[in-house]
Enzyme design. Structure first.
Site: not given
Length: 279
Positions: A12, A59, A193, A240
């Protein structure tokens, strides 16, 4: 009864939305990434699901450090997207679903989960980018969406085994819902990441591909990781993966992989995509 027909995993990354707005899908940087999505779009067009349950993480748009629920579920008829501080373009609202979402909430509470129930929330790129990827031109409003938000930002965060159990409970709740609705489940975010700190730019492609293998054949193996493990192996934002694990928990039937794509780096991320069929 309602039926979960399959699960989709997808990145995303907010830059995806910008690339689509600017028509960069066939540029050298983005071509391999976007090449994985036409088969997904064709499958969705063929199957015409009525409802999507989307596991995502907020977020900081609605759930900042001062108020951070472990699990939250939207039960609203409509969800607006809002500027997250980047001057993003306004996009159409997301259509909510209220009957199945309340059924899921009630079933979760009866089965020892205590989600935060949200009747008025804005949704960020964690939810809107996947929808825009599946339905280019923001043609997603026909699909009723149930947002399920998992804390992947502030410690303490739910561990992978708890996220998998959440997905299993939601899968059972859908199966017990009266009706003929076809449901698809999205696991968004990731894969490996790290966007800041000494390891900024860290990607572990071997781990990412192993996770996609295990999502098909041995999801229980992924529940053995702790969040500290995921941070060490997959970077600070590698947690995530928990949204993918929750999605996989929803698939209670025989699971087969129909599509897969993996590209790294994309915006400093290992970007994976899968289509899992739930028989």
């Amino acid at each position: 009864m309602a039926k979960i027909i399959g699960g989709i995993t997808t990145s995303h990354i907010p830059a995806i939305g910008i690339a689509m707005e600017r028509g960069l899908e066939n540029s050298d940087y983005w071509r391999d990434f976007f090449a994985g999505y036409p088969p997904l779009r064709e499958w969705l067009n063929e199957q015409q699901p009525d409802i999507a349950i989307v596991f995502y993480n907020d977020h900081g748009l609605e759930m900042f450090l001062d108020k951070k629920p472990t699990f939250a579920i939207g039960c609203a008829p409509r969800y607006e997207n809002a500027d997250e501080g980047w001057g993003i373009a306004t996009i159409p609202p997301v259509t909510g679903e209220t009957e199945l979402s309340w059924h899921i909430v009630n079933e979760l509470v009866e089965n020892d989960f205590d989600p935060t129930v949200c009747q008025d929330i804005k949704v960020d790129h964690g939810l809107t980018v996947p929808l825009s990827l599946m339905y280019p031109g923001h043609q997603y409003q026909h699909l009723k969406v149930i947002p399920v938000c998992i804390n992947c930002e502030r410690h303490p965060m739910p561990k992978p085994s708890r996220c998998f159990a959440l997905g299993q409970a939601i899968g059972r709740a859908v199966a017990s819902f009266a009706g003929e609705q076809k449901v698809v489940v999205f696991g968004t975010g990731g894969l490996s990441h790290q966007l800041d700190g000494e390891r900024a730019g860290f990607i572990n492609a071997d781990f990412d591909n192993d996770c996609m293998d295990k999502l098909v054949s041995d999801p229980q193996a992924l529940t053995q990781y702790s969040n500290d493990d995921l941070i060490e192996i997959a970077g600070a934002q590698g947690v995530e993966l928990n949204m993918w694990i929750a999605m996989r928990g929803c698939l209670l039937g025989k699971v087969t992989e129909a599509q897969r794509n993996y590209v790294a780096p994309i915006s400093n991320t290992g970007a994976g995509m899968q289509l899992l069929l739930n028989d």
